[in-house]
Design an enzyme around this catalytic site. Structure first.
Site, short mmCIF file in Angstrom:
data_model
loop_
_atom_site.label_atom_id
_atom_site.label_comp_id
_atom_site.label_asym_id
_atom_site.label_seq_id
_atom_site.Cartn_x
_atom_site.Cartn_y
_atom_site.Cartn_z
CG ASP A 331 -2.15 -0.80 1.07
OD1 ASP A 331 -2.19 -1.58 0.11
OD2 ASP A 331 -3.07 -0.67 1.89
CG ASP A 627 -5.94 -0.34 4.73
OD1 ASP A 627 -6.53 -0.82 3.74
OD2 ASP A 627 -5.62 0.86 4.81
CG ASP A 631 -7.31 -4.42 1.23
OD1 ASP A 631 -7.63 -4.33 0.03
OD2 ASP A 631 -6.92 -3.46 1.91
#
Length: 889
Positions: A331, A627, A631
Site C-alpha cells: 500500500d 487494511d 483486502d
C-alpha cells in the site's frame, strides 16, 4: 452528525456488576504437566523406560551396578524436563506477547463523547458505533443506521446480511435487527446497543469448542522431513552399533570360549540388554527431537525484538516464509507515505482567472457562503464522528478514514462545533474503494433537500455541469473550463497531491452512480509526505532481491510522482498502470508485465487478489499488504499477508503478520528477521548433525577397535541434552545482520542443508571422530594420564568424555559464523555465551561429582590443560576448512 448519549462512568460500573464483563473465559491450554506427560509418551522415552526396568532387574540379580539404572533415569528425566520447560516457557511468552499486541479497540459512546474502548471493557447497555471492517464486540440490537454483516463465523454462510434498527426478543441468527459478537461489518454504519456480553454471547458459548488451526510453513515442512530422514539414519546406525557391540563381545572377547560364554546366561542377557540400550541411546542422540520445534523456540526468543520493530507475528507461517519472499505488493498511504494526511488548500472555480481557479490555503480565507457549504459537506458527508470537546486530541475525530479526518481538520471540526440544528439526514451513501465517492442527502433549514457529494476528482468533475462561484452562486460549467480544470488537477497530481472534489446536487444519489447535474464546490488538496525511511527501506528490499510494487487508490499522476520520489520508478522500462487499463489486459499479458510493474493506481481490492494469484502462477513467493475489509481475500491468498495496524480487524485476522505502524520499513524488518531465523535454524542443524556424525562413528567403530564403551549410555544422554535443547537456545538469539538482506530470496524448493553446511558437518564430524579414535588408541595419550606412576583408566576415559563435550562446545563458535572472525557480533547474542559457558562449567562439575554414575573422576590441572588443548584444535581445523572451501567456491 450522529448524536447518541452513552453511559456514564457510574452506569458502566453498575452494568459490570449486574451483567458481568465482556471478557471471554480463557481457553484451557496445555499446562507444564500436560506437556511433560506428552513428552514422556514419546516412543523413544517409552523404549528407554522399558530398558531401564530391565537394567534395574539385572542390578537386583547382581549382573550390573545399581547406579546405571539411576543414571539413565536421571538423564532421561533431566533431558525431558529441560525440553518441556523450554517449550512451555517459549509458548507462554509467545502467546502473552501476542495477546498484549492484539488488543482490539472500538468506538463506544460514553457520556456525550465517542471514545476508543478496549473490547474487554465494553458492558451491557453500551452504545457502540460500528463501521466497515469492525468486528462486532458483543451481542446487541441496532438502534440507528443500517449495515451489512458477514456472519460466516457463526452460520457458515459467506453472504452478508442486512441489519436495521428494531425491537425484538428473538435471538435467532437470522434476526434482521440483532448483531452478534465475532461477526464482521462489511458495509454501512450503525449504532448498536449491547445486550449480552462475555461468555453469554453466541460466540462466547461456541468459543470453548473452537480450535484454531495453523498452517505449517515451508520451513517447518522441511524441518519435519529432515527430522524423519535423520531418524531413519539413526535407526539404521543404532542397529549396526548393537550388532557391532555383540560381535565384539562374542567373537573378539570370547574367542574359542563360545560355549562357556553362552552358559553364563545372566551375562548374555546383560550384554544383549546393554547392546539394545546402547542402540536406543544412539537413536536418542541421533533423532533430533528439537528440530521441528526449533523455529518456535527461535521465534519466541525474537518476539520482543520483533514487537519493538512494530512487527506482530500472528502465524508462524508468515515469518517462516519471509525468507523466501521475492515480490511485495505494498500500500502507499501510511506504508510508503506518513499516513498523516493534511488538507493544505482548497481550489474553487473562477472562470475569469487564467487557470480558472481560486486558491485558498486556509479555510478562514474562503468566502462565507462557499465555506458554509463546504463546512456542511465535510461534516455531514463523512463516516467520522466529531467530538470537539473531548479532552484527548486523538478522540476529537474518530472513525472514518485518514482522508475524511484530514478534510474535517481543514474546516476545523476538531476545534469548533457548529450549529446543525434544522439539518436532517435523509439518506447516506458511504465511501468505498469501488464506487470512489460518498454522498449524504440532507433536509436543510429552509426545508429544501440537497445531496452533498465528495470523492475522486476525475469521477466527480466528469459529472459536473455547474459550479459555485466565489459568492456561492451556481453557474453553468463550460466544457472548455471543465477540460482546463482536468488538466490543472493532473498537474497537481503530478506534484504529489491527493485531490478530493466536493459537489452538490438536488437529485437523490444512487449507490452506484452519480447524476450528471452536479454543481462543483471545488477541490481539496491533500498532502501526504513520504516517510523518511521509505526510500532506504525500499532500497533494502530491492537489494534483498524483492520486487516491490506500489498499489494505491490515488489517481495516476499522484501515484507516479510518489513512485519516482521513493525510488520505485527510475526508468522508462518501469511500468505504472491504472486499474481500468489493467482490467483490459489478459492474465497472460499481466504476467508478462509483472517483472517491470512498479505502480498500480486507482487499485481495486479485486486487482490485489488477481495480482497475487497471477504472481504465484509464475512461481513467485508473494507478500501483500492490506487494511480494508475487501483486502481480506488478497491477504489470505498471499504467501505472506501483511495486515496494517491502522486497518480493520478483518484485515488483521486475514493476515499472517501485522505491521503495527503500517511502515514499509517494518515490513523490511519482518523480512530481515525471517531470514535471520532461517539462518539460525541452519546453524542449529549444522551443529546437531556434526555431533551425530561423530558420536555414531565413535560408537560404531569402538567395538572393532577395542574400546570398552568410550561413551557410556549416561554420557551420551548428556551429550544429547547439550546438542538438542541447549543448542537450540544458544543459536536462537542470533541477531539480524545486514548481510542477510544482501542475499537472494530462498527458493521454495531450495534444500535446507547447503553445500557449505555439508562441508562443515562431514569435515568436522569426521575430524572429531578421528581425533577421538587417536586419543583412545594412542599410547602417548595414555602416558599423559598417570596416577601414582601407573596408567589411570578412569582419568583417561574421564578426559575423553570431557574432550568430546569440549570439542563440540568449541565447534559452536565455528558454526555460529561463516566468516573467519569467530567473535563477530558475539555480544549481540548473550544467550549463546551463557549456554556455552554453562556447558563448560557443568561438564567440569560432572567430572568431579559424577562418580560411578557418569564414570568420571576429578582431573588434575595439567590434565585439564591437555583436554583444553586437544579440544580447541577444532577451531583452527575449521578455519582451514573454511579457507579451502572459500578458494574452491
Amino acid at each position: 452528525m450522529i448524536k447518541i448519549k452513552g453511559l456514564t462512568d457510574q452506569q458502566v460500573e453498575e452494568s459490570r456488576r449486574k451483567h458481568g464483563t465482556n471478557q471471554l473465559t480463557v481457553q484451557e491450554v496445555e499446562t507444564f504437566w500436560d506437556k511433560l506427560m506428552d513428552n514422556l509418551k514419546d516412543p523413544m522415552i517409552v523404549i528407554l523406560v522399558v530398558a531401564l526396568v530391565v537394567v534395574i532387574v539385572l542390578a537386583i540379580l547382581g549382573f550390573t551396578e545399581w547406579y546405571e539404572g539411576v543414571g539413565i533415569a536421571v538423564a532421561v528425566a533431566l533431558a525431558t524436563l529441560v525440553s518441556t520447560a523450554s517449550e512451555f516457557k517459549n509458548e507462554q511468552t509467545f502467546q502473552k506477547l501476542q495477546e498484549e499486541a492484539s488488543r482490539i479497540f472500538i468506538n463506544v459512546f460514553r457520556g456525550a463523547e465517542l471514545r476508543l474502548i478496549g473490547i474487554a471493557d465494553i458492558v451491557a447497555e453500551d452504545k457502540v458505533f460500528l463501521q466497515p471492517g469492525d468486528k462486532i464486540p458483543a451481542d446487541g440490537k441496532l438502534i440507528q443506521g443500517k449495515i451489512k454483516v458477514n456472519q460466516a463465523m457463526l452460520t457458515g454462510e459467506p453472504e452478508a446480511v442486512t441489519k436495521t434498527p428494531g425491537d425484538t426478543d428473538d435471538t435467532n441468527l437470522e434476526n434482521p435487527h440483532v448483531v452478534y459478537r465475532g461477526t464482521i461489518v462489511e458495509d454501512g454504519e450503525a449504532v448498536m446497543e449491547v445486550q449480552t456480553v462475555g461468555d453469554e454471547t453466541h460466540f462466547g458459548k461456541l468459543a470453548k469448542d473452537l480450535v484454531s488451526e495453523e498452517r505449517p510453513g515451508p520451513l517447518r515442512l522441511k524441518l519435519a522431513k529432515l527430522a524423519d530422514d535423520i531418524a531413519k539414519f539413526g535407526y539404521i546406525g543404532a542397529s549396526f552399533i548393537a550388532v557391532a557391540f555383540m560381535f565384539k563381545v562374542i567373537y573378539m572377547d570370547h574367542t574359542g570360549e563360545f560355549a562357556l560364554y553362552f552358559s553364563q546366561w545372566g551375562q548374555v542377557i546383560k550384554d544383549v540388554v546393554t547392546a539394545l540400550i546402547l542402540a536406543v541411546i544412539i537413536i536418542v542422540v541421533a533423532v533430533p527431537e528439537g528440530l521441528p520445534m526449533m523455529i518456535a523456540i527461535v521465534l519466541a526468543q525474537n518476539m520482543k525484538k520483533l514487537l519493538k520493530s512494530n512487527v506482530l507475528v500472528r502465524q508462524l507461517l508468515g515469518i517462516e516464509t519471509s525468507g523466501s519472499l521475492n515480490l511485495l505488493f505494498s500500500d502507499k498511504t501510511g506504508t510508503i507515505t506518513q499516513g498523516q494526511l493534511e488538507a493544505v488548500g482548497f481550489l474553487s472555480v473562477n472562470e475569469d482567472n487564467e487557470d480558472h481557479l481560486n486558491t485558498y490555503k486556509k479555510f478562514d480565507e474562503m468566502p462565507s457562503k462557499l465555506s458554509h457549504l463546504l463546512n456542511i459537506s465535510f461534516r455531514e458527508n463523512t463516516s467520522c464522528v466529531v467530538n470537539p470537546g473531548a479532552e484527548r486530541e486523538a478522540e476529537r475525530i474518530l472513525g472514518g478514514n485518514t482522508t475524511e479526518r484530514a478534510l474535517l481538520k481543514f474546516v476545523k471540526a476538531d476545534k469548533n462545533g457548529y450549529d446543525s440544528d434544522g439539518l436532517e439526514m435523509i439518506s447516506q451513501v458511504l465511501f468505498n474503494s469501488t464506487r470512489k465517492f460518498s454522498a449524504s442527502r440532507l433536509k436543510m433549514k429552509d426545508s429544501s433537500e440537497i445531496s452533498f457529494v465528495k470523492g475522486a476528482a476525475e469521477k466527480i468533475l466528469a459529472q459536473c455541469s455547474f459550479y459555485y462561484d466565489a459568492d456561492g452562486n451556481i453557474q453553468e460549467l463550460a466544457e472548455e473550463t471543465k477540460a482546463s480544470l482536468s488538466d490543472q488537477m493532473d498537474k497537481k497530481a503530478d506534484d504529489g497531491f491527493r485531490i478530493i472534489a466536493a459537489a452538490t446536487t438536488e437529485k437523490e444519489v444512487a449507490e452506484d452512480e452519480l447524476s450528471n447535474s452536479l454543481a462543483l464546490l471545488g477541490f481539496s488538496l491533500i498532502r501526504d509526505d513520504l516517510r523518511e525511511d521509505s526510500k532506504p527501506a525500499i532500497e533494502t528490499l530491492q537489494g534483498a532481491g524483492i520486487h516491490v510494487v506500489m498499489l494505491t487508490g490515488d489517481r495516476h499522476g499522484t501515484a507516479k510522482a510518489i513512485a519516482k520520489d521513493v525510488g520505485l520508478k527510475t526508468s522508462d522500462d518501469d511500468i505504472a498502470i491504472e486499474s481500468a487499463e489493467m482490467a483490459k489486459l489478459s492474465d497472460e499479458e499481466v504476467k508478462k508485465i509483472l517483472p517491470n510493474l512498479k505502480v498500480v493506481s486507482r487499485c481495486l481490492p479485486q486487482d490485489k487478489t488477481r495480482l497475487v494469484k497471477l504472481a504465484q502462477e509464475i512461481g513467485l513467493v508473494v507478500g501483500m499488504t492490506g487494511d480494508g475489509v475487501n483486502d481480506s481475500p488478497a491477504l489470505s491468498n498471499a504467501d505472506i499477508g501483511f495486515g496494517l495496524g491502522s486497518g480493520t480487524e478483518v484485515a488483521k485476522e486475514a493476515s499472517d503478520i501485522v505491521i503495527l505502524d503500517d511502515n514499509i520499513h517494518s515490513i523490511a524488518n519482518a523480512v530481515h528477521y525471517g531470514r535471520t531465523i532461517y539462518r539460525s535454524v541452519q546453524k542449529f542443524i549444522t551443529f546437531q548433525l556434526t555431533v551425530n556424525v561423530s558420536a555414531i562413528m565413535i560408537a560404531f567403530l569402538g567395538p572393532f577397535l577395542g574400546f570398552e564403551l568410550p561413551l557410556t549410555m549416561i554420557q551420551l544422554l548428556w551429550v544429547n541434552l547439550i546438542m538438542d535443547t541447549l543448542a537450540a537456545l544458544a543459536f536462537s538469539g542470533e541477531p539480524p545482520l545486514p548481510k542477510h538482506m544482501e542475499e537472494k530470496p530462498k527458493a521454495r524448493e531450495e534444500k535446507l542443508i547447503t553445500k557449505s553446511m555439508w562441508s562443515s558437518i562431514l569435515c568436522n564430524g569426521i575430524f572429531i571422530a578421528i581425533l577421538s579414535i587417536i586419543f583412545l588408541k594412542s599410547d602417548f595419550m595414555r602416558s599423559l594420564f598417570q596416577r601414582d606412576g601407573a596408567f589411570s583408566q578412569e582419568a583417561f576415559l574421564t578426559a575423553f568424555f570431557a574432550m568430546f563435550v569440549f570439542l563440540n562446545n568449541f565447534n559452536k563458535f565455528n558454526v555460529r559464523v561463516e566468516e573467519f572472525n569467530l567473535f563477530h557480533h558475539i555480544f549481540q547474542n548473550k544467550g549463546f555465551l551463557q549456554v556455552v559457558g554453562m556447558i563448560f562449567i557443568i561438564q567440569v562439575l560432572i567430572t568431579y561429582f559424577g562418580g560411578n554414575m557418569f564414570r568420571t573422576i576429578g582431573l588434575y590441572p595439567v590434565e585439564w590443560l591437555y583436554v583444553l588443548i586437544l579440544s580447541v584444535v577444532i577451531i583452527p581445523f575449521d578455519l582451514m576448512r573454511k579457507y579451502i572451501y572459500w578458494i574452491l567456491e
